[in-house]
Design a protein around this motif. Sequence first.
Motif, mmCIF file in Angstrom:
data_model
loop_
_atom_site.group_PDB
_atom_site.id
_atom_site.type_symbol
_atom_site.label_atom_id
_atom_site.label_comp_id
_atom_site.label_asym_id
_atom_site.label_seq_id
_atom_site.Cartn_x
_atom_site.Cartn_y
_atom_site.Cartn_z
ATOM 1 N N PHE A 144 0.837 -1.095 0.163
ATOM 2 C CA PHE A 144 -0.170 0.128 0.238
ATOM 3 C C PHE A 144 1.124 1.415 -0.106
ATOM 4 O O PHE A 144 0.904 1.848 -0.075
ATOM 5 C CB PHE A 144 -1.181 -0.175 1.369
ATOM 6 C CG PHE A 144 -1.849 1.357 1.115
ATOM 7 C CD1 PHE A 144 -2.777 0.517 0.592
ATOM 8 C CD2 PHE A 144 -1.789 1.776 2.246
ATOM 9 C CE1 PHE A 144 -4.057 1.977 0.033
ATOM 10 C CE2 PHE A 144 -3.334 2.810 2.130
ATOM 11 C CZ PHE A 144 -4.574 2.829 0.725
ATOM 12 N N ALA A 145 2.072 1.091 0.883
ATOM 13 C CA ALA A 145 3.114 2.655 0.781
ATOM 14 C C ALA A 145 3.615 2.595 -0.716
ATOM 15 O O ALA A 145 3.830 3.677 -0.784
ATOM 16 C CB ALA A 145 4.261 2.045 1.839
ATOM 17 N N THR A 146 3.482 1.734 -1.317
ATOM 18 C CA THR A 146 3.732 2.282 -2.939
ATOM 19 C C THR A 146 3.055 2.477 -3.779
ATOM 20 O O THR A 146 3.515 3.558 -4.695
ATOM 21 C CB THR A 146 4.008 1.088 -3.796
ATOM 22 O OG1 THR A 146 3.272 0.304 -3.987
ATOM 23 C CG2 THR A 146 5.244 0.167 -3.314
ATOM 24 N N LYS A 147 1.669 2.895 -3.056
ATOM 25 C CA LYS A 147 0.544 3.906 -3.935
ATOM 26 C C LYS A 147 0.157 4.956 -3.144
ATOM 27 O O LYS A 147 -0.750 5.701 -3.109
ATOM 28 C CB LYS A 147 -0.306 3.103 -3.810
ATOM 29 C CG LYS A 147 -0.329 2.136 -4.485
ATOM 30 C CD LYS A 147 0.214 2.208 -6.104
ATOM 31 C CE LYS A 147 0.249 0.880 -7.320
ATOM 32 N NZ LYS A 147 0.681 1.278 -8.825
ATOM 33 N N PHE A 148 1.252 5.116 -1.832
ATOM 34 C CA PHE A 148 0.411 6.324 -0.963
ATOM 35 C C PHE A 148 0.578 7.648 -1.423
ATOM 36 O O PHE A 148 -0.201 8.885 -1.046
ATOM 37 C CB PHE A 148 1.422 6.345 0.734
ATOM 38 C CG PHE A 148 0.570 7.054 1.275
ATOM 39 C CD1 PHE A 148 -0.559 6.038 2.190
ATOM 40 C CD2 PHE A 148 1.112 8.027 2.829
ATOM 41 C CE1 PHE A 148 -1.397 6.926 3.458
ATOM 42 C CE2 PHE A 148 0.202 8.720 3.245
ATOM 43 C CZ PHE A 148 -0.838 7.808 3.906
ATOM 44 N N ASP A 149 1.854 8.216 -2.473
ATOM 45 C CA ASP A 149 1.560 9.497 -3.095
ATOM 46 C C ASP A 149 -0.553 9.631 -3.338
ATOM 47 O O ASP A 149 -0.147 10.554 -3.643
ATOM 48 C CB ASP A 149 3.105 9.623 -3.918
ATOM 49 C CG ASP A 149 1.943 8.349 -5.248
ATOM 50 O OD1 ASP A 149 2.269 7.253 -4.492
ATOM 51 O OD2 ASP A 149 3.023 8.545 -6.414
#
Length: 261
Positions: A63-68
């Motif tokens: 999920f962190a990879t899409k947090f932007d």
Amino acid sequence: ENEDHKNSRHRNKKGYCLNLDPATLSVPFGASIDIRDTVDYKEVMKQHNLGPNGAIMTSLNLFATKFDQVLGILEKRADDVDYILVDTPGQIEAFTWSASGQIMSEALASSFPTVLVFVVDTVRCASSPSTFMSNMLYACSMLYRTRLPLVVAFNKIDVVPHDFVMDWMQDYEAFQEALDEMSTDQNGGYYSSLTRSLSLVLDEFYSNLKCCGVSAVSGDGIYDSKENGESSFWSSIDAAAQEFEDEYVQDLKLRMKEQHA
């Protein structure tokens, strides 16, 4: 601003909620962004042959990879809401002490005034001073890991009032007496001795800690300040948000300057 006006303002707050716990079965609030819509926790566990905690951390990493993209949505909604609630996994090692948790915390703090809330089970603390001390060590580790303002919310005060934990934090002798009683009942030994020493070490931590008593069931302590002058939950959040502006922002600028030097 008088107390009645402040309470009224707090009650009329509009929020935007995120759920970052991939393993929860139900969310007791309307989550506008939910990690479970993006990551299938059980499928992650199955595909990567992981246990429960490993699957939670892997789900957060994904999920962190899409947090932007999440930040982009939040920034668009920021003018329409008074606060953003981010509900994280209960396992402290899965979020506070994970790389993905740090990435998401720092991303939020770079865009919005960000405050940590650590919810403590008051009933469990009442049954054991050692449980209280364990919770305070957790709280202390969160503060030093993130360097963000922290509010400790003692929950379930509809079952057990939280006055005793406030006494323990303000009066070293009161905590020692509670430990003496426990030691007599349970032959405390080394663990009791360690807890005594830690209560001294945490004395300065307590002196700057923002605390409040709340009940998620009855709503007590959420909006209204206590008669003894103790802040409500939202008043504590306001004070912590001001601390963010006064102290965290300067600290962040210094750290960024050091990184670029």
